[in-house]
Design a protein around this motif. Sequence first.
Motif, PDB file in Angstrom:
ATOM      1  N   LEU A 139      73.218 -78.499  37.361  1.00 46.29           N
ATOM      2  CA  LEU A 139      74.398 -77.941  38.025  1.00 46.29           C
ATOM      3  C   LEU A 139      74.264 -76.423  38.012  1.00 46.29           C
ATOM      4  O   LEU A 139      73.826 -75.840  37.013  1.00 46.29           O
ATOM      5  CB  LEU A 139      75.666 -78.341  37.273  1.00 46.29           C
ATOM      6  N   ALA A 140      74.642 -75.786  39.115  1.00 50.53           N
ATOM      7  CA  ALA A 140      74.507 -74.338  39.209  1.00 50.53           C
ATOM      8  C   ALA A 140      75.665 -73.745  39.986  1.00 50.53           C
ATOM      9  O   ALA A 140      76.232 -74.388  40.872  1.00 50.53           O
ATOM     10  CB  ALA A 140      73.188 -73.972  39.891  1.00 50.53           C
ATOM     11  N   ILE A 188      75.226 -78.638  47.964  1.00 49.62           N
ATOM     12  CA  ILE A 188      76.599 -78.268  47.642  1.00 49.62           C
ATOM     13  C   ILE A 188      77.250 -79.446  46.930  1.00 49.62           C
ATOM     14  O   ILE A 188      77.019 -80.610  47.281  1.00 49.62           O
ATOM     15  CB  ILE A 188      77.366 -77.883  48.916  1.00 49.62           C
ATOM     16  N   VAL A 189      78.044 -79.156  45.916  1.00 49.39           N
ATOM     17  CA  VAL A 189      78.691 -80.192  45.108  1.00 49.39           C
ATOM     18  C   VAL A 189      79.490 -81.149  45.985  1.00 49.39           C
ATOM     19  O   VAL A 189      80.300 -80.723  46.814  1.00 49.39           O
ATOM     20  CB  VAL A 189      79.604 -79.553  44.041  1.00 49.39           C
ATOM     21  N   PRO A 230      84.580 -72.803  43.804  1.00 49.38           N
ATOM     22  CA  PRO A 230      83.667 -73.248  42.759  1.00 49.38           C
ATOM     23  C   PRO A 230      84.392 -74.080  41.701  1.00 49.38           C
ATOM     24  O   PRO A 230      85.541 -73.820  41.359  1.00 49.38           O
ATOM     25  CB  PRO A 230      83.128 -71.946  42.163  1.00 49.38           C
ATOM     26  N   HIS A 231      83.709 -75.094  41.201  1.00 47.94           N
ATOM     27  CA  HIS A 231      84.267 -76.087  40.295  1.00 47.94           C
ATOM     28  C   HIS A 231      84.075 -75.694  38.837  1.00 47.94           C
ATOM     29  O   HIS A 231      83.245 -74.858  38.516  1.00 47.94           O
ATOM     30  CB  HIS A 231      83.575 -77.442  40.510  1.00 47.94           C
ATOM     31  N   TYR A 281      82.303 -75.966  28.519  1.00 48.23           N
ATOM     32  CA  TYR A 281      82.575 -75.957  29.949  1.00 48.23           C
ATOM     33  C   TYR A 281      81.832 -74.849  30.659  1.00 48.23           C
ATOM     34  O   TYR A 281      81.461 -73.847  30.063  1.00 48.23           O
ATOM     35  CB  TYR A 281      84.078 -75.940  30.251  1.00 48.23           C
ATOM     36  N   ALA A 282      81.621 -75.091  31.936  1.00 45.54           N
ATOM     37  CA  ALA A 282      80.980 -74.119  32.819  1.00 45.54           C
ATOM     38  C   ALA A 282      81.882 -73.943  34.029  1.00 45.54           C
ATOM     39  O   ALA A 282      82.241 -74.924  34.684  1.00 45.54           O
ATOM     40  CB  ALA A 282      79.598 -74.600  33.245  1.00 45.54           C
ATOM     41  N   GLN A 283      82.254 -72.726  34.304  1.00 45.48           N
ATOM     42  CA  GLN A 283      83.111 -72.379  35.440  1.00 45.48           C
ATOM     43  C   GLN A 283      82.258 -71.785  36.545  1.00 45.48           C
ATOM     44  O   GLN A 283      81.358 -70.996  36.267  1.00 45.48           O
ATOM     45  CB  GLN A 283      84.146 -71.354  34.986  1.00 45.48           C
TER      46      GLN A 283
END
Length: 116
Positions: A94-95, A3-4, A64-65, A77-79
């Motif tokens: 990153l997932a 987890i981030v 979620p980041h 960017y990735a949401q």
Amino acid sequence: MEIVKPAHVQELISSFANKDVYIHLETTNGSYASHFNEGFLNAGAFIRNIKIQFELGKLVGDSPHRVGLKLPTGWIYAQGITHYTVDELGRLLLAGLDHEGKLSVALHISETPFPN
């Protein structure tokens, strides 16, 4: 994948700034979802081995980041990022995983190209 941990992931992202790196970015809402619901619109995006140099990378928001990479002419960017790891080749993976553990979004950063 873990987890981030925001501070750690931010350090990892920043370590790639101002370097030539390769990006893999993928989104999916389930490639086989339409098999279960004919009315479901399956959508996704995929880029791989795009060589960029970003000047700033930021992880923002609560989980979620969102991860943004600022380029001289715009942003990538990735949401929806929830998990991360650094693999044996030093690539930052990153997932965003949904409640069933299925991939929704991936953003990978590497100093070497990804396999085709």
